[in-house]
Design an enzyme around this catalytic site. Structure first.
Site, mmCIF file in Angstrom:
data_model
loop_
_atom_site.group_PDB
_atom_site.id
_atom_site.type_symbol
_atom_site.label_atom_id
_atom_site.label_comp_id
_atom_site.label_asym_id
_atom_site.label_seq_id
_atom_site.Cartn_x
_atom_site.Cartn_y
_atom_site.Cartn_z
ATOM 1 N N CYS A 1 0.868 -1.184 0.000
ATOM 2 C CA CYS A 1 0.000 0.000 0.000
ATOM 3 C C CYS A 1 0.906 1.235 0.000
ATOM 4 O O CYS A 1 2.134 1.128 0.153
ATOM 5 C CB CYS A 1 -0.895 -0.001 1.241
ATOM 6 S SG CYS A 1 0.044 0.151 2.766
ATOM 7 N N CYS B 1 2.375 5.837 9.074
ATOM 8 C CA CYS B 1 1.464 5.940 7.921
ATOM 9 C C CYS B 1 0.524 7.126 8.165
ATOM 10 O O CYS B 1 -0.030 7.260 9.265
ATOM 11 C CB CYS B 1 0.674 4.646 7.801
ATOM 12 S SG CYS B 1 -0.681 4.803 6.637
ATOM 13 N N GLU C 1 0.128 -0.977 16.071
ATOM 14 C CA GLU C 1 -0.703 0.204 15.767
ATOM 15 C C GLU C 1 -1.579 0.548 16.973
ATOM 16 O O GLU C 1 -1.791 1.729 17.292
ATOM 17 C CB GLU C 1 -1.582 -0.063 14.534
ATOM 18 C CG GLU C 1 -2.448 1.136 14.178
ATOM 19 C CD GLU C 1 -3.367 0.878 12.982
ATOM 20 O OE1 GLU C 1 -2.931 0.197 12.033
ATOM 21 O OE2 GLU C 1 -4.513 1.352 13.018
ATOM 22 N N THR D 1 -6.541 0.384 11.309
ATOM 23 C CA THR D 1 -6.556 0.514 9.844
ATOM 24 C C THR D 1 -6.643 -0.836 9.137
ATOM 25 O O THR D 1 -7.105 -0.913 8.004
ATOM 26 C CB THR D 1 -5.291 1.232 9.332
ATOM 27 O OG1 THR D 1 -4.158 0.515 9.804
ATOM 28 C CG2 THR D 1 -5.232 2.670 9.772
ATOM 29 N N SER E 1 1.828 -9.932 10.176
ATOM 30 C CA SER E 1 1.059 -8.899 9.490
ATOM 31 C C SER E 1 -0.437 -9.068 9.741
ATOM 32 O O SER E 1 -1.046 -10.057 9.318
ATOM 33 C CB SER E 1 1.360 -8.962 7.987
ATOM 34 O OG SER E 1 0.356 -8.269 7.290
ATOM 35 N N SER E 2 -1.003 -8.080 10.420
ATOM 36 C CA SER E 2 -2.419 -8.167 10.776
ATOM 37 C C SER E 2 -3.285 -8.185 9.516
ATOM 38 O O SER E 2 -4.207 -8.988 9.388
ATOM 39 C CB SER E 2 -2.760 -6.969 11.666
ATOM 40 O OG SER E 2 -4.127 -6.835 11.811
ATOM 41 N N ASN E 3 -2.966 -7.298 8.554
ATOM 42 C CA ASN E 3 -3.843 -7.213 7.380
ATOM 43 C C ASN E 3 -3.754 -8.483 6.538
ATOM 44 O O ASN E 3 -4.727 -8.917 5.935
ATOM 45 C CB ASN E 3 -3.566 -5.942 6.576
ATOM 46 C CG ASN E 3 -2.336 -6.062 5.712
ATOM 47 O OD1 ASN E 3 -2.411 -6.547 4.602
ATOM 48 N ND2 ASN E 3 -1.185 -5.640 6.233
ATOM 49 N N SER F 1 1.904 -5.341 3.182
ATOM 50 C CA SER F 1 3.342 -5.175 3.410
ATOM 51 C C SER F 1 4.158 -6.254 2.703
ATOM 52 O O SER F 1 5.346 -6.400 2.961
ATOM 53 C CB SER F 1 3.622 -5.191 4.918
ATOM 54 O OG SER F 1 2.905 -6.228 5.530
#
Ligand code: GRG
Length: 624
Positions: free
Chosen positions: A29, A113, A143, A182, A240-242, A285
Site C-alpha cells: 500500500c 502511515c 498500531e 486501519t 502482518s495483521s492485514n 506489506s
C-alpha cells in the site's frame, strides 16, 4: 519436491487448465511504500547505519533487504547509540517513544502511515471533546499500542469482539467515540459498530471509516475470487495483521482452504496437489517479488496465471521529510554551536570592555580575564535558542547573551573569593583573585555587573524602551535577594539538617534564576503567547535544576581537568548539595526526571524546539 508428479498429473487427468487467480489490488500500500522509501533515502543520503525501531513494516523479506543496505532493526530505543538516526515504524509510536528518542539525542524520523497519524489526531480530538474512545482493533498490535500511547492511560478501551463491548464497565449514557484499526476486517468492524450503537446512546464516529483503503480493497478483491478457488494463498508475514485478516476473509467468503505463506518456501503442496484453481493475493506489506516467486513455483507445476481486474488504486503519500536530519547535520552538534557562539559573544564583550591604558588597564584586564574567551556560554546559548524560537533578532540576542555572561562571570568571581568558596581554579585557570588580587576581584565583579546592565539598557539591544526596561527589571529580580544573592546566602548558611526541599529551593535561586532569566529574556525579544511563555518558564525552571544537579554530580564524578575547577569539595565542606543529600543515584534520578520535564514542557513547540531540547540534553550529560 514432494508431490510434483501427482500435481502435474491432476491437470492432465481433468483436462482442465489449472489456474492461479491473482487478486487486484494486492501487495504494497502507499503507507508501506512510503515507510520503506524513508529508510532507503536515509541510507542513501546519510549512510549506514540507520537504526529502525521495530519492523518498519511487518514483512521479514523487506526487513532483510533493508538490513543488507545497512539498516539495523532494534526493539527498544536504548539499543541505539546516542546521536544516531532512528526511524520509527509505519505502525505509529506512542508519545512516550518520541519523548524517549529526544531524551536519547536520537535524530528521529517518524515513518508513521498518514492514515494512522489521522487516527492519532482523531482520538485526541475525541478525548478533548470529553468522549471515551473505543478502539476497534487487536490488542497488542503495534498500531494499537501506538494509538493507546497518544492519550493518558484509561482514556481508550480496545475492543475486538461483542463480548469485549458487553464487558465494558461504562454506563450506557457515556459519551463514546470509536475508531477502527486501519487493518481490521471490514465486516467484523461493521458488526462491532452495530454492537456499540446498541450498547451506548451517545456515540460519535469518524466521518469515514478509519479502516484503510488498502485493507478494504484487498479484502474486497480477495472475497470476489474466494468462491472460485479451491485454495487461497495469501502472501504475507505471520506478524502482518492485514495479511492474516485476508486469510480469514476468504475463508468466510467461501474458500475453506486458505493459507498464509511468506513466499514459495511455505507452499502447502498437499493442498496444491488437489487444487485446480488457486486464489492468490498479498498483504499490504508483502513485496510483489514474493508473489512472483510463488507464481513461478506454481507455474512450474502446470498452473497458468490470470490477473483478475479490480479497483485501481491511485493513493500516494508525500514522502517523509528528511530535512530535520539534514538541518541537524548543517548546524552541527551543540558543542559546535557553543564554540561558534563564543566567538560572537566575545566580539560584543571586547567592544563593550574596550581597550584601556594607565590606571584603568588593570581593571579592564581583570574583567576581560573573567569573561572573555572561556566558559561554556550555556546561558547565552539559551537566549539565542529561545529568541530564534520566537522570531527574535540574532544581533539583539547576542547582546542579551553577552550581558548575562557578564553577570554570570561576576557571580563566579565572587563565589571563588576566600570569603565564599575559596577556590583556586576556575575555567581551567587560576581564579581571578589568585591571578590579580582580592580587591581587584571584588571590583571586577562590580564592573561586570554594571556592564551587564549597561548592555541590556543600550538601545542597540532593542529599539523598544519598554522591552529594555523589562529586561533590566527581570534581571534585577533574578540576581537579588530572591535570586542569586539569596540563593548564595542559603548555600553559605544552611540549616543544621538541610532537607531536599531546602537544597532545591537554594539551587533554584542560586543557579536556576539566571537560567530562567536567559529563557525569559530570549522570549522578550520576539513574540510568544502567554501560554507559550508559561511553558518556556516551566522548561527553564526544570533546566536550571538539571544544570545545578549535574554540577553537584560533577563534584563527585567529574574530572578536574575537564571540569576546570576543584572537585570532591561538597562532601568535605559539608555543603548541602543534591548529591550529598540524595547520593549519586538519587541525584541522577532526580536530574533525569527534571530533564524529561524539560522535554514535556516543550512538547507543543514541535521541531522548532529541537535546539532547546539539545540544550537540556547537554545540561544533563555534560562532563564540564
Ligand atoms: C550576581 C548579585 C549577584 C550575586 C552573586 C556569588 C553569588 C552571588 C552567587 C553564586 C552563584 C553561583 C556561582 C552559582 C553556581 C552556578 C553554576 C553551576 C555555575 C557554573 O556555571 P557554568 O558551568 O560555568 O555554566 P561556565 O564556566 O561554563 O560559564
Amino acid at each position: 519436491m514432494e508431490g510434483v508428479t501427482s500435481k502435474s498429473a491432476l491437470g492432465r487427468e481433468t483436462g482442465k487448465q489449472r489456474r492461479i487467480l491473482l487478486a487486484n489490488p494486492r501487495g504494497f500500500c502507499a503507507g508501506v511504500e512510503r515507510a520503506i522509501d524513508t529508510v532507503e533515502r536515509a541510507l542513501k543520503d546519510h549512510g549506514a547505519p540507520i537504526y529502525v525501531r521495530r519492523a518498519i513494516v511487518h514483512n521479514q523479506e523487506v526487513v532483510e533487504r533493508l538490513e543488507k543496505q545497512g539498516a539495523i532493526f532494534v526493539q527498544q530505543l536504548d539499543e541505539i547509540p546516542r546521536g544516531s538516526i532512528a526511524i520509527l515504524s509505519a505502525h505509529g509510536s506512542a508519545r512516550q517513544v518520541l519523548q524517549e528518542a529526544r531524551a536519547r539525542d536520537l535524530r528521529t524520523v517518524d515513518s508513521i502511515c498518514p492514515l494512522v497519524a489521522k487516527i492519532h489526531s482523531q482520538v485526541e480530538g475525541w478525548y478533548r471533546a470529553g468522549r471515551h474512545v473505543l478502539l476497534i482493533g487487536h490488542q497488542g498490535h503495534p498500531e494499537i499500542v501506538g494509538t493507546l500511547g497518544q492519550l493518558p492511560s484509561g482514556s481508550i478501551s480496545v475492543v475486538s469482539s461483542a463480548q469485549d463491548i458487553a464487558a465494558l464497565d461504562l454506563p450506557s449514557n457515556t459519551a463514546i467515540a470509536y475508531v477502527i484499526q486501519t487493518t481490521f476486517a471490514v465486516r467484523d468492524a461493521d458488526s462491532l459498530i452495530d454492537e456499540i450503537n446498541r450498547r451506548f446512546s451517545d456515540v460519535a464516529a469518524p466521518r469515514a471509516s478509519s479502516i484503510c483503503y488498502a485493507t478494504a480493497n484487498r479484502q474486497e478483491s480477495a472475497e470476489a475470487i474466494a468462491q472460485k478457488a479451491d485454495l487461497f494463498l495469501v502472501v504475507g508475514d505471520e506478524r502482518s495483521s492485514n495479511a492474516r485478516r485476508l486469510a480469514e476473509v476468504v475463508r468466510i467468503a467461501g474458500c475453506k482452504n486458505a493459507a498464509l505463506v511468506r513466499d514459495e518456501r511455505d507452499l502447502p503442496w498437499s493442498l496444491i496437489e488437489v487444487a485446480e484453481t488457486i486464489g492468490l493475493t498479498a498483504g499490504a506489506s508483502s513485496p510483489e517479488s514474493a508473489v512472483e516467486r510463488v507464481c513461478r513455483s506454481l507455474e512450474a507445476h502446470g498452473f497458468a496465471k490470470e490477473e483478475i481486474s479490480g479497483k485501481v488504486e491511485r493513493v500516494t503519500f508525500r514522502p517523509v521529510s528528511l530535512e530535520p536530519l539534514a538541518q541537524r547535520e548543517r548546524e552541527g552538534s551543540i558543542e559546535d554551536r557553543l564554540v561558534s557562539l563564543r566567538k560572537d559573544i566575545d566580539k560584543v564583550l571586547e567592544i563593550a570592555i574596550g581597550r584601556r591604558s594607565g590606571h584603568d588597564k588593570r581593571l579592564a584586564d581583570a574583567i576581560r580575564y573573567a569573561v572573555v574567551g572561556s566558559g561554556k556560554r550555556f546561558r547565552a546559548s539559551l537566549v539565542m535558542a529561545v529568541s530564534e524560537l520566537v522570531g527574535g533578532d540574532y544581533s539583539q540576542a547576542i547582546r542579551v547573551g553577552a550581558a548575562i555572561e557578564c553577570i554570570h562571570a561576576q557571580s563566579l568571581v565572587h563565589d571563588d573569593l576566600p570569603c565564599m568558596d575559596n577556590d583556586d581554579l576556575r575555567r581551567g585557570k587560576p581564579t581571578l583573585h589568585r591571578k590579580f588580587d582580592e580587591a581587584t576581584a571584588v571590583l571586577a565583579g562590580d564592573a561586570l555587573m554594571a556592564l551587564g546592565f549597561e548592555l541590556l539598557a543600550d538601545q542597540a539591544t532593542n529599539p523598544d524602551a519598554d522591552v529594555r526596561a523589562r529586561l533590566v527589571l527581570s534581571l534585577s529580580k533574578a540576581i537579588g535577594q530572591d535570586g542569586l544573592a539569596g540563593g548564595q546566602m542559603m548555600d553559605l548558611y544552611p540549616p543544621a539538617q538541610p532537607t531536599e526541599q531546602f537544597v532545591f529551593a537554594c539551587e533554584s535561586r542560586k543557579t536556576a534564576s539566571l537560567i530562567r532569566f536567559a529563557v525569559e529574556a530570549g522570549a522578550m525579544l520576539g513574540r510568544c503567547t502567554p501560554d507559550e511563555m508559561d511553558r518556556l518558564l516551566l522548561f527553564a525552571e526544570n533546566l536550571g535544576l538539571v544544570f545545578q544537579i549535574r554540577d553537584d554530580l560533577l563534584d563527585n564524578i567529574g574530572d578536574v581537568e575537564l571540569v576546570g575547577k576543584a572537585v570532591n569539595k561538597d562532601a568535605d565542606s559539608g555543603r548541602a548539595s543534591a548529591t550529598v543529600l540524595m547520593g549519586v543515584g538519587g541525584a541522577t534520578e532526580e536530574a533525569r526526571k527534571r530533564e524529561n520535564a524539560c522535554y514535556e514542557a516543550l512538547d507543543g513547540f514541535g521541531e522548532q524546539a529541537i535546539p532547546l531540547m539539545d540544550i537540556a540534553r547537554f545540561a544533563a550529560n555534560r562532563m564540564h
